[in-house]
Design a protein around this motif. Structure first.
Motif, PDB file in Angstrom:
ATOM      1  N   ARG A   1       0.842  -1.206   0.000  1.00  0.00           N
ATOM      2  CA  ARG A   1       0.000   0.000   0.000  1.00  0.00           C
ATOM      3  C   ARG A   1       0.877   1.256   0.000  1.00  0.00           C
ATOM      4  NH1 ARG A   1      -3.616  -2.973   3.861  1.00  0.00           N
ATOM      5  NH2 ARG A   1      -5.425  -3.635   2.639  1.00  0.00           N
ATOM      6  N   GLU A   2       1.966   1.219   0.772  1.00  0.00           N
ATOM      7  CA  GLU A   2       2.898   2.348   0.766  1.00  0.00           C
ATOM      8  C   GLU A   2       3.514   2.525  -0.619  1.00  0.00           C
ATOM      9  OE1 GLU A   2       5.747   1.662   3.822  1.00  0.00           O
ATOM     10  OE2 GLU A   2       4.314   1.951   5.456  1.00  0.00           O
ATOM     11  N   ASN A   3       3.816   1.418  -1.276  1.00  0.00           N
ATOM     12  CA  ASN A   3       4.384   1.493  -2.625  1.00  0.00           C
ATOM     13  C   ASN A   3       3.391   2.092  -3.610  1.00  0.00           C
ATOM     14  OD1 ASN A   3       6.912   0.473  -1.992  1.00  0.00           O
ATOM     15  ND2 ASN A   3       6.312  -1.645  -2.341  1.00  0.00           N
ATOM     16  N   LEU A   4       2.109   1.786  -3.435  1.00  0.00           N
ATOM     17  CA  LEU A   4       1.091   2.403  -4.288  1.00  0.00           C
ATOM     18  C   LEU A   4       1.109   3.922  -4.144  1.00  0.00           C
ATOM     19  CD1 LEU A   4      -2.182   0.239  -4.183  1.00  0.00           C
ATOM     20  CD2 LEU A   4      -0.732   0.731  -6.159  1.00  0.00           C
ATOM     21  N   ASP A   5       1.237   4.392  -2.909  1.00  0.00           N
ATOM     22  CA  ASP A   5       1.294   5.837  -2.668  1.00  0.00           C
ATOM     23  C   ASP A   5       2.534   6.439  -3.318  1.00  0.00           C
ATOM     24  OD1 ASP A   5      -1.052   5.718  -1.208  1.00  0.00           O
ATOM     25  OD2 ASP A   5      -0.044   5.598   0.739  1.00  0.00           O
ATOM     26  N   ARG A   6       3.651   5.751  -3.201  1.00  0.00           N
ATOM     27  CA  ARG A   6       4.893   6.256  -3.801  1.00  0.00           C
ATOM     28  C   ARG A   6       4.767   6.316  -5.325  1.00  0.00           C
ATOM     29  NH1 ARG A   6      10.138   4.277  -0.336  1.00  0.00           N
ATOM     30  NH2 ARG A   6       9.246   4.572   1.729  1.00  0.00           N
ATOM     31  N   LEU A   7       4.186   5.287  -5.911  1.00  0.00           N
ATOM     32  CA  LEU A   7       4.001   5.268  -7.359  1.00  0.00           C
ATOM     33  C   LEU A   7       3.103   6.420  -7.809  1.00  0.00           C
ATOM     34  CD1 LEU A   7       3.559   1.427  -7.908  1.00  0.00           C
ATOM     35  CD2 LEU A   7       5.437   2.826  -8.799  1.00  0.00           C
ATOM     36  N   ALA A   8       2.052   6.687  -7.041  1.00  0.00           N
ATOM     37  CA  ALA A   8       1.144   7.780  -7.389  1.00  0.00           C
ATOM     38  C   ALA A   8       1.856   9.132  -7.310  1.00  0.00           C
ATOM     39  CB  ALA A   8      -0.073   7.764  -6.468  1.00  0.00           C
ATOM     40  N   THR A   9       2.721   9.292  -6.299  1.00  0.00           N
ATOM     41  CA  THR A   9       3.459  10.551  -6.141  1.00  0.00           C
ATOM     42  C   THR A   9       4.423  10.771  -7.301  1.00  0.00           C
ATOM     43  OG1 THR A   9       3.305  10.438  -3.733  1.00  0.00           O
ATOM     44  CG2 THR A   9       5.033  11.831  -4.649  1.00  0.00           C
ATOM     45  N   VAL A  10       5.187   9.723  -7.646  1.00  0.00           N
ATOM     46  CA  VAL A  10       6.131   9.838  -8.761  1.00  0.00           C
ATOM     47  C   VAL A  10       5.378  10.084 -10.065  1.00  0.00           C
ATOM     48  CG1 VAL A  10       7.917   8.651 -10.090  1.00  0.00           C
ATOM     49  CG2 VAL A  10       7.855   8.412  -7.617  1.00  0.00           C
ATOM     50  N   ASN A  11       4.248   9.423 -10.227  1.00  0.00           N
ATOM     51  CA  ASN A  11       3.462   9.578 -11.450  1.00  0.00           C
ATOM     52  C   ASN A  11       2.993  11.024 -11.623  1.00  0.00           C
ATOM     53  OD1 ASN A  11       2.121   8.294 -13.774  1.00  0.00           O
ATOM     54  ND2 ASN A  11       0.238   8.847 -12.722  1.00  0.00           N
ATOM     55  N   ALA A  12       2.541  11.641 -10.527  1.00  0.00           N
ATOM     56  CA  ALA A  12       2.102  13.039 -10.601  1.00  0.00           C
ATOM     57  C   ALA A  12       3.258  13.959 -10.972  1.00  0.00           C
ATOM     58  CB  ALA A  12       1.495  13.461  -9.271  1.00  0.00           C
TER      59      ALA A  12
ATOM     60  N   ASN B   1      11.942   4.147  -6.169  1.00  0.00           N
ATOM     61  CA  ASN B   1      12.274   3.996  -4.749  1.00  0.00           C
ATOM     62  C   ASN B   1      11.212   3.199  -3.983  1.00  0.00           C
ATOM     63  OD1 ASN B   1      13.907   4.381  -2.466  1.00  0.00           O
ATOM     64  ND2 ASN B   1      12.836   6.238  -1.866  1.00  0.00           N
ATOM     65  N   LEU B   2      10.887   2.016  -4.490  1.00  0.00           N
ATOM     66  CA  LEU B   2       9.871   1.179  -3.849  1.00  0.00           C
ATOM     67  C   LEU B   2      10.484   0.324  -2.746  1.00  0.00           C
ATOM     68  CD1 LEU B   2       7.731   0.010  -6.893  1.00  0.00           C
ATOM     69  CD2 LEU B   2       7.510   2.067  -5.495  1.00  0.00           C
ATOM     70  N   ARG B   3       9.696   0.055  -1.716  1.00  0.00           N
ATOM     71  CA  ARG B   3      10.142  -0.771  -0.597  1.00  0.00           C
ATOM     72  C   ARG B   3       9.832  -2.242  -0.887  1.00  0.00           C
ATOM     73  NH1 ARG B   3       7.613   1.076   4.853  1.00  0.00           N
ATOM     74  NH2 ARG B   3       8.994  -0.601   5.514  1.00  0.00           N
ATOM     75  N   ARG B   4      10.709  -3.137  -0.412  1.00  0.00           N
ATOM     76  CA  ARG B   4      10.454  -4.561  -0.609  1.00  0.00           C
ATOM     77  C   ARG B   4      11.020  -5.413   0.519  1.00  0.00           C
ATOM     78  NH1 ARG B   4      14.309  -7.387  -3.135  1.00  0.00           N
ATOM     79  NH2 ARG B   4      12.739  -8.663  -4.147  1.00  0.00           N
ATOM     80  N   GLY B   5      11.347  -4.788   1.666  1.00  0.00           N
ATOM     81  CA  GLY B   5      11.897  -5.539   2.791  1.00  0.00           C
ATOM     82  C   GLY B   5      10.926  -6.565   3.330  1.00  0.00           C
ATOM     83  N   ALA B   6       9.660  -6.167   3.544  1.00  0.00           N
ATOM     84  CA  ALA B   6       8.659  -7.106   4.061  1.00  0.00           C
ATOM     85  C   ALA B   6       8.380  -8.205   3.052  1.00  0.00           C
ATOM     86  CB  ALA B   6       7.371  -6.353   4.394  1.00  0.00           C
ATOM     87  N   LEU B   7       8.439  -7.875   1.783  1.00  0.00           N
ATOM     88  CA  LEU B   7       8.216  -8.873   0.740  1.00  0.00           C
ATOM     89  C   LEU B   7       9.335  -9.917   0.747  1.00  0.00           C
ATOM     90  CD1 LEU B   7       6.021  -9.252  -1.431  1.00  0.00           C
ATOM     91  CD2 LEU B   7       7.579  -8.190  -3.059  1.00  0.00           C
ATOM     92  N   GLU B   8      10.564  -9.483   0.967  1.00  0.00           N
ATOM     93  CA  GLU B   8      11.689 -10.414   1.026  1.00  0.00           C
ATOM     94  C   GLU B   8      11.554 -11.360   2.217  1.00  0.00           C
ATOM     95  OE1 GLU B   8      15.185  -8.037   1.068  1.00  0.00           O
ATOM     96  OE2 GLU B   8      15.277  -7.836  -1.108  1.00  0.00           O
ATOM     97  N   ILE B   9      11.129 -10.823   3.366  1.00  0.00           N
ATOM     98  CA  ILE B   9      10.930 -11.667   4.548  1.00  0.00           C
ATOM     99  C   ILE B   9       9.848 -12.708   4.275  1.00  0.00           C
ATOM    100  CG2 ILE B   9      10.112 -11.672   6.940  1.00  0.00           C
ATOM    101  CD1 ILE B   9      11.448  -8.933   7.270  1.00  0.00           C
ATOM    102  N   LEU B  10       8.762 -12.278   3.629  1.00  0.00           N
ATOM    103  CA  LEU B  10       7.674 -13.201   3.308  1.00  0.00           C
ATOM    104  C   LEU B  10       8.163 -14.307   2.382  1.00  0.00           C
ATOM    105  CD1 LEU B  10       4.633 -13.851   3.480  1.00  0.00           C
ATOM    106  CD2 LEU B  10       4.306 -12.385   1.478  1.00  0.00           C
ATOM    107  N   GLN B  11       8.926 -13.948   1.377  1.00  0.00           N
ATOM    108  CA  GLN B  11       9.396 -14.941   0.418  1.00  0.00           C
ATOM    109  C   GLN B  11      10.387 -15.924   1.027  1.00  0.00           C
ATOM    110  OE1 GLN B  11      10.418 -11.748  -2.525  1.00  0.00           O
ATOM    111  NE2 GLN B  11       9.550 -13.181  -3.987  1.00  0.00           N
TER     112      GLN B  11
END
Length: 246
Positions: A62-73, A115-125
């Motif tokens: 969800r945080e990455n979605l916000d970051r993508l929206a900010t960069v897109n704008a 600048n997307l986050r993926r630390g939690a995704l790495e732990i999950l994987q």
């Protein structure tokens, strides 16, 4: 359990083999139940940890979605300014002031990182239970997300190299850098006015080509953001479905 073992001992002394058999079965069943309860508790704890990891990954997405929206704008603004700059330079007879050109040239330079986050995704994987129990759809979606992010980062590195090795040297050699930099937020307080000026008619094919390269980077970033946003949304949905299965 110790009381049961004492009774077994007494029955052995009395040679009450039937009672010994019953006691033995009770002891064995008790031990098996104890192991089963322990295993169930450990499995429950393991699933609780997995649920926490899924929640963390969902929050991160969800945080990455916000970051993508900010960069897109931000990219949308840059894209409009690049188009406006090229339109100005396409009319040699047009009267274009430096106050119009300088901000557009300055805003053509930045390359905006995803600048997307993926630390939690790495732990999950890295979770063994996740790899054992996760649905193929979620695993495939995460792999696709990482693939697109890797491609986007590689494209951005190419854009950075192009900007640093081609556009920036051109600007430094051919344009009044002081005047351009003064249009950056807060820079006018620290950078003195330049006594050089821009001749718009001198900004020909080479500079236009460099601006086209920046527009290509803009289009690549826009496409990456659109794809990543869709994949991120889908991962959030699949994680919710995964949590319901636990």
């Amino acid at each position: 359990m110790s009381m049961r073992l004492r009774r077994v001992t007494e029955h052995i002394k009395q040679q009450n083999w039937f009672a010994i058999g019953i006691d033995f079965i009770i002891v064995v069943v008790g031990v098996l139940l104890a192991f089963q309860i322990t295993a169930w508790n450990e499995r429950r704890l393991e699933f609780d940890r997995l649920d926490g990891q899924l929640v963390a990954a969902q929050v991160e997405m969800r945080e990455n979605l916000d970051r993508l929206a900010t960069v897109n704008a931000t990219l949308n603004t840059q894209g409009e300014q690049l188009a406006a700059l090229r339109a100005m330079l396409a009319e040699p007879s047009a009267q274009v002031s430096e106050s119009e050109l300088n901000p557009l040239i300055w805003n053509a330079v930045p390359v905006y990182s995803l600048n997307l986050r993926r630390g939690a995704l790495e732990i999950l994987q890295s979770s063994a239970i996740f790899t054992r129990t996760a649905t193929p759809a979620l695993i495939d979606q995460i792999e696709r997300w990482e693939e697109v992010l890797s491609d986007a980062n590689r494209a951005q590195n190419d854009c950075l190299n192009s900007r640093d090795n081609l556009l920036n040297p051109y600007i430094i050699e051919n344009l009044p850098v002081g005047s351009i930099l003064r249009t950056a937020p807060g820079a006018a307080d620290y950078i003195a006015p330049s006594h050089f000026s821009i001749d718009p008619s001198a900004l020909g094919r080479e500079f236009d080509g460099l601006l086209v390269a920046r527009q290509i980077c803009f289009l690549q970033d826009k496409a990456s953001i659109e794809t990543l946003s869709g994949l991120t949304d889908r991962i959030i949905e699949l994680v919710s479905e995964e949590r319901k299965r636990l």
